[in-house]
Design a protein around this motif. Structure first.
Motif, short mmCIF file in Angstrom:
data_model
loop_
_atom_site.label_atom_id
_atom_site.label_comp_id
_atom_site.label_asym_id
_atom_site.label_seq_id
_atom_site.Cartn_x
_atom_site.Cartn_y
_atom_site.Cartn_z
N LEU A 10 0.85 -1.19 0.00
CA LEU A 10 0.00 0.00 0.00
C LEU A 10 0.88 1.23 0.00
CD1 LEU A 10 -2.81 1.39 0.35
CD2 LEU A 10 -2.40 1.24 2.82
N SER A 11 0.55 2.19 -0.83
CA SER A 11 1.26 3.47 -0.88
C SER A 11 0.23 4.58 -0.76
CB SER A 11 2.02 3.59 -2.20
OG SER A 11 2.71 4.81 -2.27
N VAL A 12 0.48 5.51 0.17
CA VAL A 12 -0.41 6.65 0.38
C VAL A 12 0.45 7.90 0.28
CG1 VAL A 12 -1.97 7.78 2.01
CG2 VAL A 12 -1.89 5.28 1.90
N GLY A 13 -0.06 8.94 -0.37
CA GLY A 13 0.76 10.13 -0.52
C GLY A 13 -0.03 11.39 -0.78
N THR A 14 0.69 12.49 -0.74
CA THR A 14 0.16 13.81 -1.05
C THR A 14 1.15 14.50 -1.96
OG1 THR A 14 -0.87 13.96 1.13
CG2 THR A 14 -0.61 16.01 -0.07
N LEU A 15 0.65 15.14 -2.99
CA LEU A 15 1.51 15.89 -3.90
C LEU A 15 1.04 17.35 -3.88
CD1 LEU A 15 3.80 15.55 -6.03
CD2 LEU A 15 1.99 15.51 -7.73
N LEU A 16 1.95 18.27 -3.63
CA LEU A 16 1.65 19.71 -3.59
C LEU A 16 2.39 20.39 -4.72
CD1 LEU A 16 2.26 20.28 0.21
CD2 LEU A 16 0.04 20.08 -0.90
N GLN A 17 1.72 21.34 -5.37
CA GLN A 17 2.40 22.10 -6.40
C GLN A 17 1.74 23.47 -6.56
OE1 GLN A 17 2.19 19.98 -10.10
NE2 GLN A 17 0.04 20.36 -10.40
#
Length: 172
Positions: free
Chosen positions: A34-41
């Motif tokens: 399982l991979s959980v993430g947040t990407l901000l730009q």
């Protein structure tokens, strides 16, 4: 006319287990990963109005975009994922076209498959659906379900890794 129910995002981030956030790869994973993430730009002038071929002004002067995502590999050849984008828009010079400043985009739900491997080359495919839950009249989502099928290619040669995700957005 206030903002429109249209999705102006060109990049769809993914959170593939064991790889760079935002980039999808066909490389096989371990079952149950399982991979959980947040990407901000930050996006400068993501929407500009042109009239008669000349730039008239920015509808959205700037955008802080965020995407929350999760991906789960069911086997070394198959995985599923979902991504929810959020955005805050700074108003531009065209107030007649402004939408809601803060809102969510359309939910992306998809699958990824590893199809073939030969040495350092991996080939795969993905199929995603974009479900229309985005903030209406805000340039953050559309009113219909869209499909996003694509082909994934990766070359891993020592410390060098090249990746390609070629996809087509299908709209009604």
């Amino acid at each position: 006319m206030p903002g429109v129910s249209a999705d102006i995002e060109l990049v769809r981030p993914y959170f593939t287990p064991g790889d760079t956030p935002g980039v999808d790869v066909p490389r096989p994973g371990k079952a149950g990963t399982l991979s959980v993430g947040t990407l901000l730009q930050y996006e400068a002038e993501p929407l500009v109005l042109y009239r008669y071929g000349d730039q008239d002004g920015a509808v959205i002067d700037g955008r802080f975009a965020m995407a929350f995502g999760a991906s789960l590999d069911f086997s070394k050849h198959f995985g599923a994922r979902l991504t929810l984008p959020l955005a805050y828009d700074f108003p531009g010079t065209e107030p007649d076209f402004e939408g809601a400043a803060f809102g969510n985009g359309d939910l992306s739900v998809g699958v990824r498959a590893h199809v073939w491997a030969w040495g350092p080359i991996n080939l795969g495919a993905h199929a995603d659906l974009l479900v229309p839950i985005g903030t209406t009249s805000a340039w953050k989502g559309e009113g219909n379900v869209r499909g996003l099928p694509g082909v994934l290619v990766a070359l891993h040669a020592g410390p060098v890794s090249l990746r390609s995700d070629t996809a087509v957005m299908l709209r009604g």
